[in-house]
Design an enzyme around this catalytic site. Structure first.
Site, PDB file in Angstrom:
ATOM      1  N   ARG A 184      -2.324  -9.325 -20.273  1.00 26.78           N
ATOM      2  CA  ARG A 184      -3.219  -9.091 -21.409  1.00 26.78           C
ATOM      3  C   ARG A 184      -2.576  -8.164 -22.449  1.00 26.78           C
ATOM      4  NH1 ARG A 184      -6.131  -4.348 -21.176  1.00 26.78           N
ATOM      5  NH2 ARG A 184      -7.944  -5.162 -22.318  1.00 26.78           N
ATOM      6  N   PRO A 197       0.818  -1.213   0.000  1.00 27.16           N
ATOM      7  CA  PRO A 197       0.000   0.000   0.000  1.00 27.16           C
ATOM      8  C   PRO A 197       0.854   1.265   0.000  1.00 27.16           C
ATOM      9  CG  PRO A 197      -0.233  -1.194   2.084  1.00 27.16           C
ATOM     10  CD  PRO A 197       0.617  -2.033   1.195  1.00 27.16           C
ATOM     11  N   GLU A 235       1.816  -6.008   7.199  1.00 30.82           N
ATOM     12  CA  GLU A 235       2.819  -5.236   7.937  1.00 30.82           C
ATOM     13  C   GLU A 235       4.151  -5.228   7.191  1.00 30.82           C
ATOM     14  OE1 GLU A 235      -0.451  -6.262  10.423  1.00 30.82           O
ATOM     15  OE2 GLU A 235       0.904  -7.487   9.208  1.00 30.82           O
TER      16      GLU A 235
HETATM   17  N1  LIG Z   1      -2.608  -1.500  -2.835  1.00 28.97           N
HETATM   18  C1  LIG Z   1      -2.435  -2.392  -1.785  1.00 28.97           C
HETATM   19  C2  LIG Z   1      -1.438  -3.362  -1.650  1.00 28.97           C
HETATM   20  C3  LIG Z   1      -1.685  -3.978  -0.448  1.00 28.97           C
HETATM   21  C4  LIG Z   1      -0.893  -5.032   0.171  1.00 28.97           C
HETATM   22  C5  LIG Z   1       0.183  -5.664  -0.359  1.00 28.97           C
HETATM   23  C6  LIG Z   1       0.728  -6.609   0.519  1.00 28.97           C
HETATM   24  C7  LIG Z   1       0.088  -6.694   1.709  1.00 28.97           C
HETATM   25  S1  LIG Z   1      -1.223  -5.581   1.726  1.00 28.97           S
HETATM   26  N2  LIG Z   1      -2.757  -3.441   0.119  1.00 28.97           N
HETATM   27  N3  LIG Z   1      -3.220  -2.464  -0.725  1.00 28.97           N
END
Ligand SMILES: Nc1cc(-c2cccs2)n[nH]1
Length: 251
Positions: free
Chosen positions: A162, A93, A120
């Site tokens: 794709r 994220p 985490e």
């Molecule tokens: N965009 C996004 C990626 C993620 C995660 C990636 C790995 C654990 S959580 N959450 N949101």
């Protein structure tokens, strides 16, 4: 393209064997391999995470299994990428946005390795060490939090796969996609219609059955502008004035 995915839930990637990407893999356009991170643990509990230094909630993925897993994957060099190291893609994220442009860029790579972490995260030293021997892309698929990277990998492999030559038939060309480079860049696709011509009292816009392909193209572009203005007005700010000006002439 060779795609390696390292995860503690390899079964999560089973959908990559289905439909468009599955067929592409069957045809040899993609070589997708899922690896269980726990295969590189050496304790009876097959431990992959531990509490974070500095305290805080949740668990962080330990560096040792990741280091050994990446060593093993990197040692199995695909013939189509003998010289070029892979790109390591880390869904997170806190990454840069994964966009259609980024998908197109990654579709040029002969070898991608995806590292699926838990929320985490993975011990930072894993990424720092990897960056000394390959390109690393920390990418977010959106501003929301998943429990792990596996779903993000499904999204990215489909968006990238794709775009590979031969995966989409000509009729399904990715050229006119929303966000596709060129005319549709920063524009959302407008409405689509198919038979029957009337359904529950609702008809199809007459322009679409006029046979006037120039007028149809203009109508579709106008619809794309309208939909973009309604749903994603900030994307219109990205358009160069010429494209906006073209819109006015198109109307
Ligand atoms: N965009 C996004 C990626 C993620 C995660 C990636 C790995 C654990 S959580 N959450 N949101």
């Amino acid at each position: 393209m060779r795609v390696d995915v390292i995860t503690i839930f390899p079964e999560y990637l089973a959908p990559l064997g289905v439909s468009l990407i599955g067929k592409a893999a069957d045809r040899g356009l993609l070589d997708i391999r899922a690896h269980d991170l726990r295969d590189w643990t050496h304790d009876v509990h097959r431990t992959v995470d531990d509490t974070p230094y500095g305290g805080g909630p949740g668990m962080v993925m330990k560096p040792e299994p990741w280091g050994e897993a990446l060593d093993a994957v990197l040692a199995d060099v695909p013939p189509e990428s003998p010289e070029l190291p892979p790109t390591l893609v880390v869904p997170t994220p806190s990454g840069r946005p994964f966009t259609q442009a980024k998908a197109a860029q990654l579709a040029e790579s002969p070898w991608l390795i995806f590292a699926c972490g838990r929320y985490e995260g993975i011990d930072r030293r894993v990424i720092d060490a990897a960056a000394e021997r390959m390109a690393v892309e920390e990418l977010s698929i959106g501003d929301y939090v998943l429990a792990g990277g596996e779903v993000a990998v499904l999204v990215m492999v489909e968006a990238i796969g794709r775009l590979l030559p031969g995966v989409l038939g000509n009729a399904e060309s990715a050229r006119d996609d929303s966000f596709a480079a060129g005319a549709m860049e920063s524009l959302l696709e407008g409405p689509a219609y198919t038979k029957p011509a009337e359904w529950r009292g609702r008809t199809v816009p007459e322009i679409l059955t006029s046979g006037n392909h120039g007028a149809i193209a203009r109508w579709r572009r106008e619809q794309a502008f309208a939909r973009t203005a309604a749903h994603r007005p900030e994307l219109l700010a990205r358009l160069d004035p010429a494209a906006l000006d073209k819109r006015d002439r198109l109307a």
